[in-house]
Design an enzyme around this catalytic site. Sequence first.
Site, short mmCIF file in Angstrom:
data_model
loop_
_atom_site.label_atom_id
_atom_site.label_comp_id
_atom_site.label_asym_id
_atom_site.label_seq_id
_atom_site.Cartn_x
_atom_site.Cartn_y
_atom_site.Cartn_z
N ASP A 183 1.61 -0.37 1.41
CA ASP A 183 2.32 0.55 2.30
C ASP A 183 1.65 0.62 3.67
OD1 ASP A 183 3.94 1.16 0.15
OD2 ASP A 183 2.80 2.94 -0.43
N1 URA Z 1 1.02 1.67 -4.74
C1 URA Z 1 1.43 2.47 -3.73
O1 URA Z 1 1.91 3.56 -3.94
N2 URA Z 1 1.27 2.00 -2.49
C2 URA Z 1 0.70 0.82 -2.18
O2 URA Z 1 0.57 0.47 -1.01
C3 URA Z 1 0.28 0.01 -3.26
C4 URA Z 1 0.46 0.46 -4.53
#
Ligand code: URA
Length: 246
Positions: A104
């Site tokens: 993310d």
């Molecule tokens: N899980 C999440 O919630 N975000 C990420 O970036 C990776 C795994």
Amino acid sequence: MAVRLDKFLSDTGVGTRTEVKKIIKSGQVTVNGRTAQKPEEKIDEQNDRVFCCGRELRYVPFTYYIFHKPAGCVTAVSDAVHKTVMDYFPQSKREGLFPVGRLDLDTEGLLLITNDGQLAHELLSPNRHIPKTYYAKISGKVTDSDVNLFAEGVDIGEKRLTAPALLKILQSDNESEIELTITEGKFHQVKRMFQAIGTEVVYLKRISMGSLLLEESLLPGEYRALTGEELFRLRRQTGRSMEEKV
Ligand code: URA
């Protein structure tokens, strides 16, 4: 350029220097059709044709980097609004490269950047169950019963519970610290798993993917090439290593 045969094999991900020596001695490596005998023999890596266990090893066939993604950039090759992970690489290195999987915008940590589509596909395949470990700070108390729940699977609103995940509590308080190892890659998976137990992820960093570990000396925004040994271990996890044939 002339290089030692064992170094060439190890750099192309066939195995560690010790392992490739064994492979050469077992007669499974040919150079221009002739069975190689000695690990120290020199080859012309650009012009000689080297086969190992029946597969041709090409001169620098692919590129692999471990990248420490900082928060605030998107895991994409291009984006109209945000800086991307590829913006951390000079233009001269970027051709054909892409990130394997996705973190993310606000997540930090380990990303593999490569131009090897097949390895990327295999690492992301849900059937291979490649473990990914995250360090996270959680707003809320994380307890032993959450450890048990995560081990059994959590309802994050999908058809099925999440696959068993290993939750390690580093600190349990109003703000907790944990490490979580999952073998899937569902959208916002870690954040949704903690939401499901009434808590919230406030900081998230991926610290490993399969056998690849993010070392502390690699700072956010920095990258480095994978070593031959790292590549070999990663390939072994996807079932693409040649060592089992030795
Ligand atoms: N899980 C999440 O919630 N975000 C990420 O970036 C990776 C795994």
